[in-house]
Enzyme design. Structure first.
Site, PDB file in Angstrom:
ATOM      1  CE  LYS A  94      42.038  45.029  47.211  1.00 55.11           C
ATOM      2  NZ  LYS A  94      42.669  46.229  46.653  1.00 55.11           N
ATOM      3  CD  GLU A 116      48.774  44.775  41.840  1.00 50.89           C
ATOM      4  OE1 GLU A 116      48.755  44.337  40.692  1.00 50.89           O
ATOM      5  OE2 GLU A 116      47.802  45.388  42.350  1.00 50.89           O
ATOM      6  CB  SER A 383      36.575  47.152  51.791  1.00 48.45           C
ATOM      7  OG  SER A 383      37.491  47.175  52.869  1.00 48.45           O
TER       8      SER A 383
HETATM    9  C1  LIG Z   1      39.477  44.284  52.495  1.00 56.24           C
HETATM   10  C2  LIG Z   1      40.303  45.321  51.814  1.00 56.24           C
HETATM   11  N1  LIG Z   1      39.929  46.603  51.881  1.00 56.24           N
HETATM   12  C3  LIG Z   1      40.645  47.571  51.318  1.00 56.24           C
HETATM   13  C4  LIG Z   1      41.820  47.311  50.650  1.00 56.24           C
HETATM   14  C5  LIG Z   1      42.582  48.466  50.095  1.00 56.24           C
HETATM   15  O1  LIG Z   1      42.514  48.574  48.715  1.00 56.24           O
HETATM   16  P1  LIG Z   1      41.673  49.716  48.020  1.00 56.24           P
HETATM   17  O2  LIG Z   1      42.063  51.006  48.639  1.00 56.24           O
HETATM   18  O3  LIG Z   1      42.050  49.630  46.593  1.00 56.24           O
HETATM   19  O4  LIG Z   1      40.247  49.422  48.223  1.00 56.24           O
HETATM   20  C6  LIG Z   1      42.263  45.977  50.538  1.00 56.24           C
HETATM   21  C7  LIG Z   1      43.517  45.640  49.831  1.00 56.24           C
HETATM   22  O5  LIG Z   1      44.054  44.572  49.901  1.00 56.24           O
HETATM   23  C8  LIG Z   1      41.491  44.967  51.148  1.00 56.24           C
HETATM   24  O6  LIG Z   1      41.858  43.679  51.086  1.00 56.24           O
END
Ligand SMILES: Cc1ncc(COP(=O)(O)O)c(C=O)c1O
Lengths: 401, 283
Positions: A94, A116, A383
């Site tokens: 993020k 948000e 992620s």
């Molecule tokens: C670690 C992590 N991965 C994925 C996401 C999902 O978001 P996005 O699909 O935009 O990557 C989030 C959202 O809070 C997250 O914290």
């Protein structure tokens, strides 16, 4: 695949029939202003240098591409590489986006930041950059999520942000986004809205993607260095879709690279309790763009469910909707139990505790890898890290920590 | 001539301004809405705005958000709203009805299916908050084919160039959002509204309605002095909300508010003390 797809959106923010700008008239002018500023700064050497410096020295980029050898061997198929976004400052991808948008805010002379958040990861990443730039920060968070994610709420407060619980609608992420839009419409003169994913009205899906595309650009170089060739498959979880598009986008023209976006199936996509608009929803208009949504026959948005708060969203970025329709990316879904198993497996086998969001991508890798040859490779976007989810996981096992 | 056109022409002949109350259809339950529409007309409304409930009303303040939630508890759908208009038309064939809401219910029903059903029901205009003209091409085409006016919003942030573009697409009337904010906000600045209306009038002959922030007879009167129509949303919906537990009191509560507004608007520009004389309050 032709470069036409990689060059989207068009000038008015459309990815095929998706995307666009479905907002109240008051916001058109600030969106135009943002688009113009971004187009100017995107090609500005000074801005890019500032961004690169922050990504290196503050976020800690490049993030490693790690070969999960033990896990790959146990699965008995393709080699699995993990793109370690969990090692970024604040613990998830993020921050790549909030760093970029905060720099835009600074250049636009805005003094107040709003955001948000669902799980609180984007809220924390926004509060972090606001603290560093000395900007006021207000984070909207569904009242239900405030209860579920007490740790991140406190982190945001420590960082000096004001967390506003949102009591309307289903009291979750979608309602937090509505409330942030209402704040923005009221305070457009001094406020910059940092949207946390590749959703919202144009130019957000484009600029968030561009800021997240550092993931895929690095991964491409790193896999070339490690394997001497492109990967066979990319896998990423899809909430709004920012970490996934960040990994996918630099590979769009490499048609031999398969792409898998993994949605949250919750209790299962054949039940009413899921968060999988691409797998089990249909197109509509929400939060400023046209995309796939989880909705009923009357066009009302349905409350979603996932074990991972960050995937608990009824919409998805419009670029994913288009990649699905044209068949460039595949979208699949993984349920709560499968994600939880992947969470435990990676923790025990590799000593890496993944976020529950990322665990969805890992769970799909565990299905796909054994169907592939041993000389093939997969890159999974890890992620975020799982510390924030320890309460949830412990709770499921009847343990209070 | 369309009902909206005829309505504004008749008002102009009498040198009067239009009063346009807004209620959310199905709030607090579906049985309330059609009788309330008739009552509002009797109390002095010239056009009616009927809100189509939506799960994610991004441009609404708390008052209309809650109205949507109450209506959705009863499952009030776009088709139900059209049925209400149809029922209203059994005994009222002159008062224009404008649907106000968000794109998604219309998207899901399908533009053509919606336009056909809405025209059949007796709908005169459609205002979708999250549909700026850039995205509205296909919808506007099918609406115009069935003589339903697309009502577009103009805002304090709308540039002169856009005002021209939007006015060229608009028909029926244009709707000026008086402030930067959501419905029910309290930061109305009538002098600023007046200045912006002058700018808009350079681009269109259409009547201009002003909404957002008009909460009582006094603000209605001040806005009526500069605009062609006064749109009153949250103030009306508040009367509904206050009586949600005893719906039989809603008609009287709403009628009282609209009568006050009607009288104040027709009385013309403020004269010192007139308000206290009429209503015995010292605003
Ligand atoms: C670690 C992590 N991965 C994925 C996401 C999902 O978001 P996005 O699909 O935009 O990557 C989030 C959202 O809070 C997250 O914290």
């Amino acid at each position: 695949m032709s470069s036409e797809v990689a060059d989207l959106p068009d000038a008015s923010g459309h990815f095929g029939v998706y995307g666009g700008r479905f907002v109240a008239e008051t916001l058109i002018e600030p969106l135009d202003e943002l688009t113009a500023a971004y187009e100017r700064l995107k090609n500005d050497a000074g801005f890019q240098a500032e961004l690169d410096r922050d990504l290196a020295d503050y976020v800690g980029r490049p993030s490693p591409l790690y070969f999960a050898e033990r896990w790959s061997n146990m699965l008995g198929g393709a080699k699995i590489y993990l793109k370690r976004e969990d090692l970024n400052h604040t613990g998830a991808h993020k921050v790549n986006n909030t760093i970029g948008q905060a720099l835009l805010a600074k250049h636009l002379g805005k003094t107040r930041i709003i955001a948000e958040t669902g799980a609180g990861q984007h809220g924390v990443a926004s509060a972090t950059v606001a603290a560093r730039l000395g900007l006021e920060c207000v984070v909207y968070m569904g009242a239900e999520d405030v209860k579920r994610q007490a740790l991140n709420v406190y982190r945001m407060k420590l960082l000096g942000a004001t967390v506003v619980p949102v009591e309307s609608g289903s009291k979750t992420l979608k309602d937090a986004l509505n409330e942030a839009m209402r704040d923005w419409v009221t305070n457009v003169d001094n406020t910059f809205y940092i949207i946390g994913t590749v959703a919202g009205p144009h130019p957000y899906p484009m600029l968030v993607r561009d800021f997240q595309a550092i993931i895929g650009r690095e991964a491409k170089q790193q896999i070339m260095a490690a394997e001497g060739r492109l990967p066979d498959a990319l896998i990423a979880c899809v909430g709004g879709g920012s970490n996934a598009i960040g990994l996918f986008h630099p590979f769009i023209e490499d048609s031999d690279v398969a792409m898998y976006g993994v949605e949250a199936a919750g209790d299962g996509i054949d039940t009413p309790r899921h968060a999988a608009p691409l797998c089990a929803g249909r197109p509509g208009v929400l939060h400023g763009n046209r995309t796939y949504l989880v909705e009923d026959d009357n066009g009302q948005i349905i409350e979603t469910h996932s074990i991972s708060a960050g995937l608990d969203y009824p919409g998805v970025g419009p670029e994913h909707a288009w990649l699905k329709d044209i068949g460039r990316a595949n979208y699949v879904a993984v349920n709560d139990d499968e994600a939880l198993k992947a969470f435990h497996d990676l923790t025990k086998i590799e000593g890496i505790m993944p976020a529950l969001e990322s665990s969805h991508a890992l769970a799909y890798a565990a299905k796909l890898a054994p169907t592939m040859r041993k000389d093939q490779t997969i890159i999974v976007n890890l992620s975020g890290r799982g510390d924030k989810d320890i309460h949830t996981v412990a709770g499921l096992e009847g343990i209070t920590v | 001539m369309s009902r909206i056109k005829a309505c504004f022409a008749a008002l102009k002949a009498e040198n009067k301004k239009a009063l346009i109350p807004f209620v959310t259809a199905g709030d607090p339950n579906p049985a309330v809405t059609v009788p309330l529409m008739h009552v509002m007309v009797e109390a002095g409304a010239d056009l009616l705005e009927l809100g189509v409930p939506f799960s994610d009303p991004m441009a609404e303040g708390p008052t209309i958000q809650k109205a949507c939630e109450r209506a959705l508890e009863h499952g009030t759908s776009l088709r139900d709203v059209l049925a209400m208009v149809s029922e209203f038309r059994h005994t009222n064939s002159t008062t224009p009805v404008i649907l106000m809401g968000y794109m998604n219910p219309v998207e899901i029903m399908g533009y053509q299916a919606f336009a056909t059903a809405a025209a059949e029901a007796g709908v005169d205009g459609l205002l979708t908050v999250d549909m700026p003209p850039e995205e509205a091409g296909a919808l506007v085409e099918v609406l115009k084919a069935v003589e339903i006016d697309p009502i577009f919003l103009l805002a304090p942030t709308t540039t002169d160039e856009r005002v021209a573009k939007i006015c060229a697409e608009a028909s029926g009337f244009v709707y000026y959002v008086s402030l930067k904010g959501v419905t029910g906000a309290a930061n109305l600045d009538v002098a600023a509204v007046d200045a912006k209306l002058a700018q808009i009038r350079r681009h269109t002959e259409l009547p201009i309605g002003v909404g957002f922030g008009i909460r009582d007879a006094e603000t209605a009167q001040r806005v009526a002095a500069v605009a062609d129509a006064v749109v009153v949303g949250s103030a009306v919906v508040n009367r509904v909300a206050e009586n949600a537990e005893s719906p039989e009191k809603i008609n009287e509560a709403v009628a009282t508010l609209l009568c006050e507004m009607r009288v104040a608007m027709d009385a013309g520009p403020p004269k010192v003390g007139w308000f206290a004389k009429l209503f015995g309050t010292g605003k």
